[in-house]
Write an enzyme that holds these catalytic residues in place. Sequence first.
Site: not given
Ligand code: GBH
Length: 459
Positions: A83, A127, A172, A301, A303, A359
Amino acid sequence: PQPLPGLTVPGLPADFVWGAATSAYQIEGAVDVDGRTPSIWDTFSHTPGAIEGDDHGDVACDHYHRMPDDVRLLAGLGLDAYRFSLSWPRVQPGGRGPANAKGLDFYDRLVDELLAQGITPWATLYHWDLPQELEDAGGWPERDTAYRFADYAELAAGRLGDRVHHWITLNEPFCSAILGYHIGCHAPGRKDFRAAVRAVHHLHLGHGLAVERIRAVVPTPAQVGITFNPAQVYPASDSPADLAAARQADGMGARIYLDPVLRGRYPQDVVEDLARLGAELPVEAGDLEVIGRPVDFVGINYYVSDVVAAGGEPGETVRVPQPDRPVTAMPWEIHPQGMTDLLTRISRDYPGTAMYVTENGAAFDDSVYGSGAGGRIEDIDRTVYLADHLAAVGRAREAGADVRGFFAWSLMDNFEWAYGYGKRFGIVHVDYETQMRTPKQSAEWLRDAANAARGRQGS
Ligand code: GBH
């Protein structure tokens, strides 16, 4: 030392798609080559103080010049799919008018190299790198940007659609709208909540218009979708105030994106919350039919998850840190069960939605042993992170969620937006002095786990 996780991930079928992901501004560099014009990220990253260490993407991983080698590297990892994203100001400088042939040629060659190696290309159109000229004209808070995006989508899909059958319109929209126009920690760095809410709607409109234009120029079997990072929210307690806070956070972090695309309407409680905050989605007649056009899949995505409580002010929500959860180098909390809960919840609330995890991954401070070609990066923490999240996907599948693939973020260490180069998400290490790439242990584990899954009988 922690042992390597086992290679068998329960719940993942033999035809599960295993991939890795990147984005244009984070890896390409070559920002003024072959007719490319600046995007909002060029402007923002050259604004003193905006980025950690005043880093910028001028060179990044120099992928623009090293692309064939990078595709060979990817082939060596034995993944099914890659991707990547297209740089809008490379393909259509200034964001208007005809395509820039040289810019499109780059992606044309990338696609051919991928196909020659048996890797399926997944193209993301946006992006986050809006052409600066379009921001100067008002950016995503202006309705016109949605129409400009649809034109660009048609140019790109028209050139690549004979070979690229997987298209993602936006990555996103939450980040583009809220981080870019409300919080201001991402380009273009504005701090205007009302503008951010307008941006949300115009991103959605751009998506819907683009879906139609892509389908018109890409022959079947075109698969067109959109990637969200929906919040996975848990209330901090059962008190009515915390339950209300969780509902509000879920509305602003997840349903405001999922509902218009998958149900063709905005949630009424979100519309009311926005009105209380003095903001309004600028919906015009017919927009929701356009935005709600069927998509073939939704990219997710994931995290982190959020535990949310009521804040001091009425209508204020606060994220409650969970000190018992381990953290990555960001430092973001690690909570794989949030991935299971998110995927099962989406499959329950939006029945029939095919999903791909587009992601998932983590930044850790990698220990590098040795240097040069003999160097080794034993990123056991990243390997465990990926294994635990793949297991979480397997559990979601067993609970009925239609999740068809997983793309590790990221193929290689790269420009981590506001954090610059100090945070490394790659399964491949990049030495920014020499541009040498070294696959980490996590890449080897992913390759072997993918192989183990393929070898199994369908499940
Ligand atoms: C992605 O966004 C992006 O698509 C990518 O480009 C980027 O490199 C990758 O993630 C890694 O960052 O502070 O604990 O509340 C991720 C979007 C938004 C995920 C903010 C985590 C905050 C976590 N992010 N969020 S916290």
